[in-house]
Design an enzyme around this catalytic site. Structure first.
Site, short mmCIF file in Angstrom:
data_model
loop_
_atom_site.label_atom_id
_atom_site.label_comp_id
_atom_site.label_asym_id
_atom_site.label_seq_id
_atom_site.Cartn_x
_atom_site.Cartn_y
_atom_site.Cartn_z
N TYR A 166 0.79 -1.24 0.00
CA TYR A 166 0.00 0.00 0.00
C TYR A 166 0.82 1.28 0.00
CZ TYR A 166 -4.25 -2.63 0.51
OH TYR A 166 -5.30 -3.47 0.28
N GLY A 193 2.90 3.97 -1.48
CA GLY A 193 3.18 4.39 -2.85
C GLY A 193 1.87 4.51 -3.60
N GLY A 242 -1.40 3.50 -5.43
CA GLY A 242 -2.33 2.37 -5.45
C GLY A 242 -2.21 1.51 -4.21
N HIS A 282 -3.97 5.27 5.47
CA HIS A 282 -3.81 6.57 4.83
C HIS A 282 -4.55 6.59 3.49
CE1 HIS A 282 -1.45 9.81 2.71
NE2 HIS A 282 -1.86 10.43 3.81
N ASP A 283 -4.40 5.53 2.70
CA ASP A 283 -5.13 5.44 1.42
C ASP A 283 -6.64 5.52 1.66
OD1 ASP A 283 -2.69 5.11 0.16
OD2 ASP A 283 -3.04 3.03 -0.45
N ASP A 341 -2.84 13.01 6.97
CA ASP A 341 -1.39 13.02 6.79
C ASP A 341 -0.63 12.98 8.11
OD1 ASP A 341 -1.85 13.08 4.09
OD2 ASP A 341 -1.21 15.16 3.80
#
Length: 146
Positions: free
Chosen positions: A55, A57, A59, A75-76, A120
């Protein structure tokens, strides 16, 4: 006009055309990089997190390989929630500061900016807490992230 002037003018035009094809760096990702450095006190370069696990990076899919990869998955997902609110998480700038015990969002009144900053900051602090396993950097995601 002198031939030398024409050559200089042509060189400038070609340079400008080349510069125009470079995509702009999303501002938020630059800020996120600073938050990561703040949280880990510069102990690991930000690029170490750009191709880690399934996860971290661009995508992400499958089962996270470890705690750090779960930070990236969270985070995604947080960015996904921001997008559902109509926010553009990779482009939003926000106000933050780096204190002795890590990064913080600073007096943000706009909902999208606050939401993305919180995503973030939490991710940066999670990265700092999680162990880093070199074996999970640059893995074959087609094999390990099903």
């Amino acid at each position: 006009m002198y031939p030398a002037h024409l050559l200089v003018l042509l060189a400038v035009c070609v340079s400008l055309l080349g510069a125009a094809s470079i995509p702009p760096q999303p501002l938020n990702l630059v800020q996120f990089s600073y938050l990561i450095q703040c949280a880990n006190h510069g102990s690991r370069a930000t690029w170490h997190y750009t191709d880690y696990g399934c996860y971290c990076g661009s995508g992400g899919s499958g089962t996270p390989v470890d705690e750090l990869d779960r930070c990236c998955q969270t985070h995604d997902n947080c960015y996904g929630e921001a997008e559902k609110k109509g926010c553009y998480p990779k482009m939003l700038a926000y106000d933050y500061y780096c204190g002795g015990d890590g990064p913080y969002c600073r007096n943000i009144k706009k909902e999208c900016q606050r939401f993305v900053c919180d995503c973030d900051v939490e991710a940066a602090k999670c990265f700092a807490r999680a162990p880093y396993n070199d074996a999970n950097w640059n893995i074959d995601t087609k094999k390990r992230c099903q």
